[in-house]
Design a protein around this motif. Structure first.
Motif, PDB file in Angstrom:
ATOM      1  N   LYS A 191       3.877   2.451  15.544  1.00  0.00           N
ATOM      2  CA  LYS A 191       4.793   1.378  15.180  1.00  0.00           C
ATOM      3  C   LYS A 191       5.530   0.786  16.383  1.00  0.00           C
ATOM      4  O   LYS A 191       5.988  -0.363  16.329  1.00  0.00           O
ATOM      5  N   SER A 333       7.619  -8.246  10.386  1.00  0.00           N
ATOM      6  CA  SER A 333       7.817  -7.748   9.016  1.00  0.00           C
ATOM      7  C   SER A 333       6.491  -7.319   8.395  1.00  0.00           C
ATOM      8  O   SER A 333       6.444  -6.383   7.581  1.00  0.00           O
ATOM      9  N   GLU A 336       5.627  -3.849   9.617  1.00  0.00           N
ATOM     10  CA  GLU A 336       6.482  -2.898   8.909  1.00  0.00           C
ATOM     11  C   GLU A 336       5.953  -2.638   7.507  1.00  0.00           C
ATOM     12  O   GLU A 336       5.937  -1.490   7.033  1.00  0.00           O
ATOM     13  N   HIS A 339       2.769  -0.555   7.726  1.00  0.00           N
ATOM     14  CA  HIS A 339       3.130   0.824   8.053  1.00  0.00           C
ATOM     15  C   HIS A 339       3.620   1.553   6.808  1.00  0.00           C
ATOM     16  O   HIS A 339       3.244   2.703   6.555  1.00  0.00           O
ATOM     17  N   GLU A 340       4.444   0.878   6.035  1.00  0.00           N
ATOM     18  CA  GLU A 340       5.000   1.480   4.810  1.00  0.00           C
ATOM     19  C   GLU A 340       3.902   1.781   3.791  1.00  0.00           C
ATOM     20  O   GLU A 340       3.895   2.859   3.174  1.00  0.00           O
TER      21      GLU A 340
END
Length: 458
Positions: A191, A333, A336, A339-340
């Motif tokens: 990340k 974003s 992110e 990744h989530e």
């Protein structure tokens, strides 16, 4: 890996030999000396006319020695022109030239009534702009005319390690908007760590810094790039042009060390456990590369053909291949969110220009500025998810909804679970529907949604 090494690699090698000699014979028999004048015409126009089964490997092997290339060369050797037109294709030069469809000058198709149609931006323009992403639901592609640009011997490639997600998103966007960069690509390894690569073609190379990364004994490209994270500042290399174009071929990006799964039951037969192993776990080992690297990679088609139903099912449940195209200002974003939902690394980042042409895929207007959003980025995730709550259907749906909300697009070669309404919200069917009605396609070809949606196909 035993089956892959002992059967698939040799089978792929002999298939390549057969294909090479077959294509040589066909090429010689089809050389048509009497048509030399018409062939010269295409050179003067700086275009090349090819059939849809021509691969990127064949195209660069033919054009580069003549001093020509096409502006967008998607990385894998076996990708075909037909697949890249009817689906889509992208490369690190796409921030400058757009997607593969945007370097195509004309198409020739057989329509559902048996007639042959040629279309371009000036002739049958509605059909020309509707063919990309249509997956053969408007006609059968038989020929494509593609732009040519002069080719140089090397790519001067600059590697720049980046720390923090903010820096990764910011520097990738800046590099993409810099007109001096011919190639832009970012590989994200976690990340907060990535390597940004920018490059330009050149005929002048520093021999000391030359790196022929396409040689069989060289480290896989993504592993080579990863070593740049340990270096301070930028690193410059000179890579032969064709080696650069096909830099991800030998490892199929990083799929050769992507994990596949086999299921077995425990003694009580109560639950399933995954035994994970790499396709070729030692593929990047120095000894393996020197001894067997020349027969890598195995053919993807053979990998799929020889998978059992159980392996295929487990692969689908434990593995993700997706490319999502989102506006570049949403890159931070989006990473992110990926990744989530998935937590898969490396992530491939490839910026591209998206012209406001008619058709299924074009940029919407920015609701804040009412201006077109011309610069997008492809986020490619290929691997085994580490996210705790990963579920193939649930996780893919979460990403699809996110991409729709940011006015993005999903590459349709991968599994898609969108509803028909969501699909039509993502892709503009206005011109597509008009053409299908006008040409009588409904009785001959299914809609593109029915061809690509996972639930409909099953």
């Amino acid at each position: 890996w035993v089956f892959v090494c002992l059967f698939l690699l040799p089978a792929s090698f002999f298939f390549d030999i057969w294909l090479y000699f077959r294509n040589r014979i066909v090429f010689k028999l089809s050389s048509a000396p009497k048509k030399h004048g018409s062939k010269v015409k295409y050179v003067q126009k700086q275009t090349v006319r090819v059939e849809p089964l021509v691969t990127m490997g064949q195209l660069t092997a033919t054009l580069n020695p003549l001093g020509w290339t096409i502006p967008v060369v998607p990385e894998l050797d076996d990708l075909t022109v037909g697949g890249l037109v009817m689906g889509t294709g992208i490369e690190s030069s796409s921030h400058k030239y757009g997607l593969f469809q945007h370097i195509c000058v004309s198409y020739e198709l057989v329509l559902c009534d048996g007639s042959i149609a040629t279309c371009s931006a000036k002739e049958n323009s509605d059909l020309f702009y509707s063919v990309p992403w249509s997956y053969g639901t408007l006609g059968i592609l038989t020929a494509v005319e593609i732009q040519l640009i002069p080719a140089k011997k090397y790519v001067k490639l600059t590697y720049r390690p980046l720390k923090t997600l903010e820096k990764i998103a910011e520097e990738t966007e800046l590099a993409s908007k810099n007109p001096k960069n011919e190639f832009v690509e970012t590989l994200i390894y976690n990340k907060d760590e990535a390597v940004l690569m920018t490059g330009n073609q050149t005929d002048d190379a520093d021999i000391i810094k030359e790196n022929s990364i396409g040689k069989w004994y060289k480290p896989w490209f993504f592993e080579h790039v990863k070593t740049m994270l340990k270096k301070k500042g930028t690193t410059v290399e000179f890579i032969p042009l064709r080696d650069y174009y096909h830099r991800h071929t030998r490892s199929i990006f990083w799929e050769l060390q992507v994990i596949i799964a086999e299921n077995y039951n425990n003694d009580n037969n109560n639950n399933n456990n995954n035994v994970l192993q790499d396709i070729i776990p030692f593929g990047n080992n120095v000894l393996f590369r020197y001894v067997f690297g020349w027969i890598v990679p195995p053919k993807v088609s053979l990998l799929k053909l020889t998978q059992t139903k159980a392996i295929t099912k487990l692969y689908e449940n434990n593995h993700v291949i997706q490319d999502m195209l989102v506006p570049i200002e949403t890159l931070k974003s989006s990473i992110e969110k990926f990744h989530e939902v998935f937590e898969i690394y490396p992530i491939w980042i490839c910026p591209f220009k998206l012209p406001a042409n008619p058709g299924l895929v074009h940029p919407p207007k920015n609701p804040r500025t009412n201006e077109l959003v011309p610069l997008y980025v492809d986020i490619g995730v290929y691997g085994v998810p580490k996210a705790k709550d990963f579920s193939p259907l649930k996780s893919t749906r979460a990403i699809e909804k996110y991409v729709i909300n940011v006015n993005g697009f999903q590459m349709l070669y991968a599994d898609t679970y969108m509803s028909r309404e969501e699909f039509r919200r993502m892709f503009d069917h206005t011109l597509y529907d008009e053409l299908r009605e006008e040409m009588g396609c409904k009785s001959a070809f299914v809609e593109v949604y029915d061809k690509v949606n996972r639930s409909v196909r099953e």
